[in-house]
Motif scaffolding. Structure first.
Motif, PDB file in Angstrom:
ATOM      1  N   GLY A 209       0.767  -1.232   0.000  1.00  0.00           N
ATOM      2  CA  GLY A 209       0.000   0.000   0.000  1.00  0.00           C
ATOM      3  C   GLY A 209       0.796   1.280   0.000  1.00  0.00           C
ATOM      4  O   GLY A 209       0.203   2.366  -0.036  1.00  0.00           O
ATOM      5  N   VAL A 210       2.104   1.204   0.026  1.00  0.00           N
ATOM      6  CA  VAL A 210       2.904   2.437  -0.005  1.00  0.00           C
ATOM      7  C   VAL A 210       2.698   3.159  -1.328  1.00  0.00           C
ATOM      8  O   VAL A 210       2.512   4.383  -1.374  1.00  0.00           O
ATOM      9  CB  VAL A 210       4.397   2.131   0.232  1.00  0.00           C
ATOM     10  N   THR A 211       2.714   2.411  -2.431  1.00  0.00           N
ATOM     11  CA  THR A 211       2.436   2.981  -3.746  1.00  0.00           C
ATOM     12  C   THR A 211       1.473   2.060  -4.487  1.00  0.00           C
ATOM     13  O   THR A 211       1.485   0.835  -4.305  1.00  0.00           O
ATOM     14  CB  THR A 211       3.718   3.143  -4.583  1.00  0.00           C
ATOM     15  N   TRP A 212       0.646   2.673  -5.367  1.00  0.00           N
ATOM     16  CA  TRP A 212      -0.335   1.926  -6.142  1.00  0.00           C
ATOM     17  C   TRP A 212      -0.199   2.264  -7.624  1.00  0.00           C
ATOM     18  O   TRP A 212       0.129   3.399  -7.978  1.00  0.00           O
ATOM     19  CB  TRP A 212      -1.758   2.274  -5.695  1.00  0.00           C
ATOM     20  N   ASN A 213      -0.442   1.274  -8.481  1.00  0.00           N
ATOM     21  CA  ASN A 213      -0.454   1.479  -9.920  1.00  0.00           C
ATOM     22  C   ASN A 213      -1.774   0.984 -10.498  1.00  0.00           C
ATOM     23  O   ASN A 213      -2.220  -0.131 -10.173  1.00  0.00           O
ATOM     24  CB  ASN A 213       0.697   0.723 -10.597  1.00  0.00           C
ATOM     25  N   LYS A 214      -2.396   1.799 -11.349  1.00  0.00           N
ATOM     26  CA  LYS A 214      -3.617   1.415 -12.038  1.00  0.00           C
ATOM     27  C   LYS A 214      -3.235   0.561 -13.245  1.00  0.00           C
ATOM     28  O   LYS A 214      -2.406   0.973 -14.066  1.00  0.00           O
ATOM     29  CB  LYS A 214      -4.387   2.661 -12.468  1.00  0.00           C
ATOM     30  N   ILE A 215      -3.813  -0.634 -13.375  1.00  0.00           N
ATOM     31  CA  ILE A 215      -3.324  -1.605 -14.357  1.00  0.00           C
ATOM     32  C   ILE A 215      -4.471  -2.178 -15.195  1.00  0.00           C
ATOM     33  O   ILE A 215      -4.437  -3.351 -15.573  1.00  0.00           O
ATOM     34  CB  ILE A 215      -2.569  -2.754 -13.667  1.00  0.00           C
ATOM     35  N   ASP A 216      -5.473  -1.358 -15.517  1.00  0.00           N
ATOM     36  CA  ASP A 216      -6.602  -1.884 -16.272  1.00  0.00           C
ATOM     37  C   ASP A 216      -6.600  -1.412 -17.727  1.00  0.00           C
ATOM     38  O   ASP A 216      -7.645  -1.345 -18.369  1.00  0.00           O
ATOM     39  CB  ASP A 216      -7.928  -1.517 -15.601  1.00  0.00           C
ATOM     40  N   ASN A 217      -5.428  -1.090 -18.245  1.00  0.00           N
ATOM     41  CA  ASN A 217      -5.342  -0.630 -19.633  1.00  0.00           C
ATOM     42  C   ASN A 217      -5.813  -1.725 -20.585  1.00  0.00           C
ATOM     43  O   ASN A 217      -5.306  -2.845 -20.582  1.00  0.00           O
ATOM     44  CB  ASN A 217      -3.891  -0.246 -19.961  1.00  0.00           C
ATOM     45  N   GLY A 218      -6.792  -1.392 -21.417  1.00  0.00           N
ATOM     46  CA  GLY A 218      -7.305  -2.341 -22.389  1.00  0.00           C
ATOM     47  C   GLY A 218      -8.367  -3.279 -21.864  1.00  0.00           C
ATOM     48  O   GLY A 218      -8.907  -4.089 -22.627  1.00  0.00           O
ATOM     49  N   LEU A 219      -8.680  -3.189 -20.587  1.00  0.00           N
ATOM     50  CA  LEU A 219      -9.700  -4.061 -20.000  1.00  0.00           C
ATOM     51  C   LEU A 219     -11.069  -3.384 -20.059  1.00  0.00           C
ATOM     52  O   LEU A 219     -11.160  -2.158 -20.125  1.00  0.00           O
ATOM     53  CB  LEU A 219      -9.337  -4.395 -18.546  1.00  0.00           C
ATOM     54  N   PRO A 220     -12.145  -4.164 -20.022  1.00  0.00           N
ATOM     55  CA  PRO A 220     -13.486  -3.564 -20.105  1.00  0.00           C
ATOM     56  C   PRO A 220     -13.826  -2.761 -18.853  1.00  0.00           C
ATOM     57  O   PRO A 220     -13.370  -3.098 -17.749  1.00  0.00           O
ATOM     58  CB  PRO A 220     -14.407  -4.780 -20.244  1.00  0.00           C
ATOM     59  N   GLU A 221     -14.584  -1.707 -19.018  1.00  0.00           N
ATOM     60  CA  GLU A 221     -15.031  -0.907 -17.880  1.00  0.00           C
ATOM     61  C   GLU A 221     -16.282  -1.544 -17.294  1.00  0.00           C
ATOM     62  O   GLU A 221     -17.398  -1.042 -17.425  1.00  0.00           O
ATOM     63  CB  GLU A 221     -15.272   0.541 -18.308  1.00  0.00           C
ATOM     64  N   LYS A 222     -16.074  -2.678 -16.652  1.00  0.00           N
ATOM     65  CA  LYS A 222     -17.156  -3.474 -16.091  1.00  0.00           C
ATOM     66  C   LYS A 222     -16.868  -3.780 -14.623  1.00  0.00           C
ATOM     67  O   LYS A 222     -15.768  -3.570 -14.126  1.00  0.00           O
ATOM     68  CB  LYS A 222     -17.307  -4.796 -16.865  1.00  0.00           C
ATOM     69  N   TRP A 223     -17.878  -4.293 -13.975  1.00  0.00           N
ATOM     70  CA  TRP A 223     -17.778  -4.747 -12.582  1.00  0.00           C
ATOM     71  C   TRP A 223     -16.714  -5.841 -12.490  1.00  0.00           C
ATOM     72  O   TRP A 223     -16.803  -6.864 -13.169  1.00  0.00           O
ATOM     73  CB  TRP A 223     -19.144  -5.277 -12.154  1.00  0.00           C
ATOM     74  N   VAL A 224     -15.689  -5.657 -11.667  1.00  0.00           N
ATOM     75  CA  VAL A 224     -14.652  -6.680 -11.479  1.00  0.00           C
ATOM     76  C   VAL A 224     -15.216  -7.743 -10.540  1.00  0.00           C
ATOM     77  O   VAL A 224     -15.380  -7.507  -9.340  1.00  0.00           O
ATOM     78  CB  VAL A 224     -13.357  -6.080 -10.905  1.00  0.00           C
ATOM     79  N   SER A 225     -15.529  -8.901 -11.092  1.00  0.00           N
ATOM     80  CA  SER A 225     -16.117  -9.958 -10.274  1.00  0.00           C
ATOM     81  C   SER A 225     -15.064 -10.716  -9.479  1.00  0.00           C
ATOM     82  O   SER A 225     -15.349 -11.209  -8.386  1.00  0.00           O
ATOM     83  CB  SER A 225     -16.926 -10.925 -11.140  1.00  0.00           C
ATOM     84  N   ARG A 226     -13.824 -10.802 -10.020  1.00  0.00           N
ATOM     85  CA  ARG A 226     -12.765 -11.467  -9.252  1.00  0.00           C
ATOM     86  C   ARG A 226     -11.398 -11.076  -9.795  1.00  0.00           C
ATOM     87  O   ARG A 226     -11.210 -10.964 -11.006  1.00  0.00           O
ATOM     88  CB  ARG A 226     -12.914 -12.990  -9.326  1.00  0.00           C
ATOM     89  N   ILE A 227     -10.482 -10.848  -8.882  1.00  0.00           N
ATOM     90  CA  ILE A 227      -9.073 -10.659  -9.216  1.00  0.00           C
ATOM     91  C   ILE A 227      -8.299 -11.678  -8.384  1.00  0.00           C
ATOM     92  O   ILE A 227      -8.531 -11.806  -7.187  1.00  0.00           O
ATOM     93  CB  ILE A 227      -8.603  -9.213  -8.946  1.00  0.00           C
ATOM     94  N   ILE A 228      -7.410 -12.454  -9.024  1.00  0.00           N
ATOM     95  CA  ILE A 228      -6.725 -13.553  -8.338  1.00  0.00           C
ATOM     96  C   ILE A 228      -5.235 -13.519  -8.675  1.00  0.00           C
ATOM     97  O   ILE A 228      -4.852 -13.612  -9.843  1.00  0.00           O
ATOM     98  CB  ILE A 228      -7.313 -14.918  -8.746  1.00  0.00           C
ATOM     99  N   ALA A 229      -4.397 -13.396  -7.652  1.00  0.00           N
ATOM    100  CA  ALA A 229      -2.950 -13.509  -7.834  1.00  0.00           C
ATOM    101  C   ALA A 229      -2.570 -14.979  -7.925  1.00  0.00           C
ATOM    102  O   ALA A 229      -3.053 -15.810  -7.143  1.00  0.00           O
ATOM    103  CB  ALA A 229      -2.231 -12.853  -6.655  1.00  0.00           C
TER     104      ALA A 229
END
Length: 323
Positions: free
Chosen positions: A177-197
């Motif tokens: 949480g010290v720094t954050w990067n937005k990483i949704d370039n090219g992805l749909p502007e939709k409800w994110v149902s799941r993100i999994i590392a």
């Protein structure tokens, strides 16, 4: 057998045995984790302290998070609140939270900001700014909009966290949480149902989206191998159904499972081709998938049609022979 915990609509969080088969005329051994003065309410994510099975974390709608002592029955409300003088927090109806895999005393919780506790939820600190698009009052309703819907922590690297929101943002931090990067370039502007590392490769991450709130039932499923800098679709030949969840197989990184609004599917080649696992499964929305690490079973949480368990050893063995 092992116990399965899960949230229900209007009947709170439940606990039951993995080997119990529901039959007419047979007493149902499932029981509620906790009953409040309303008798239940909607309940969602439910987590068990890995070092103390008598400590259960569960929530009701709008992120009403509680920690229960199963021994004496006491339950403490531990929901993060905004400090006096700051804007009110926005809580999704199904607010995501989890216990860190690196420290069982640490919890993460998502409103429009990401919160962290290092003492089991007794105290919280914000470790992010607003990670949503911060939609204005004209887009708010009975259920807040502009909220975190999915959080994932890497089991390979402490402090590597991904966050997805209902307004299409995905962001990552590699330093807790010290720094954050937005990483949704090219992805749909939709409800994110799941993100999994990924649990197999430190730079790999998966994301699923659902557009059904805009009457868009297309499949949206993506993978990145560079911490979200670049994405590619892995929806392959999946049918056009809203996707609610994706999980990696714990033994084989090429095997992925997804739950959609109509069932469950598996790929043996990281999304190039998919097969149905819906054989005798009712046609029903599948909202969560968990793989039990000891018993090697896929646990399917549906909306309205109970919980189903499937052994996945044959899938893993077939994949090994095929490759």
């Amino acid at each position: 057998p092992y116990n399965i915990y899960g949230g229900t609509q209007d009947n709170a969080a439940l606990i039951g045995s993995s080997t119990h088969i529901v039959e007419d005329g047979v007493n149902d051994p499932w029981k509620q984790v906790y009953i409040d003065r309303w008798g239940g309410g909607d309940s969602y994510f439910t987590w068990i302290d890995p070092t103390d099975p008598n400590t259960v974390y569960y929530e009701h709608q709008f992120g009403d998070l509680r920690r229960k002592n199963m021994t004496d029955g006491s339950a403490k409300r531990i929901q993060p609140r905004s400090p006096e003088g700051e804007p009110r927090l926005r809580y999704n109806w199904m607010t995501p939270f989890f216990i860190s895999s690196h420290n069982p005393l640490t919890l993460y919780y998502g409103a429009q900001k990401l919160f962290k506790s290092i003492n089991r939820g007794d105290d919280w600190v914000s470790i992010s700014p607003d990670l949503t698009t911060n939609p204005g009052p004209d887009k708010q309703g009975n259920v807040p909009y502009g909220t975190i819907t999915s959080i994932s922590e890497s089991v390979m690297k402490p402090g590597l966290l991904y966050v997805g929101t209902d307004d299409g943002n995905i962001q990552v931090t590699q330093n807790d949480g010290v720094t954050w990067n937005k990483i949704d370039n090219g992805l749909p502007e939709k409800w994110v149902s799941r993100i999994i590392a990924s649990q197999h490769d430190i730079g790999t991450v998966y994301a699923s989206f659902t557009g059904y709130r805009e009457d868009d039932f297309e499949k949206y499923l993506y993978m990145s191998t560079d911490f979200g800098e670049n994405w590619k679709s892995i929806s392959g030949d999946l049918p056009s159904e809203s996707i609610n969840v994706i999980r990696e197989d714990p033994k084989n990184s090429s095997i992925l499972y997804v739950g959609t609004d109509l069932g469950v599917y598996v790929t043996l080649d990281k999304g190039e081709t998919w097969q149905s696992l819906c054989n005798n499964l009712p046609t029903t929305p599948v909202h969560d998938l968990v793989i039990h690490p000891r018993d090697n079973e896929l646990i399917i949480g549906t909306h309205g049609r109970s919980i189903f368990v499937m052994n996945i050893e044959d899938i893993q063995n077939y994949s090994e022979k095929k490759n």
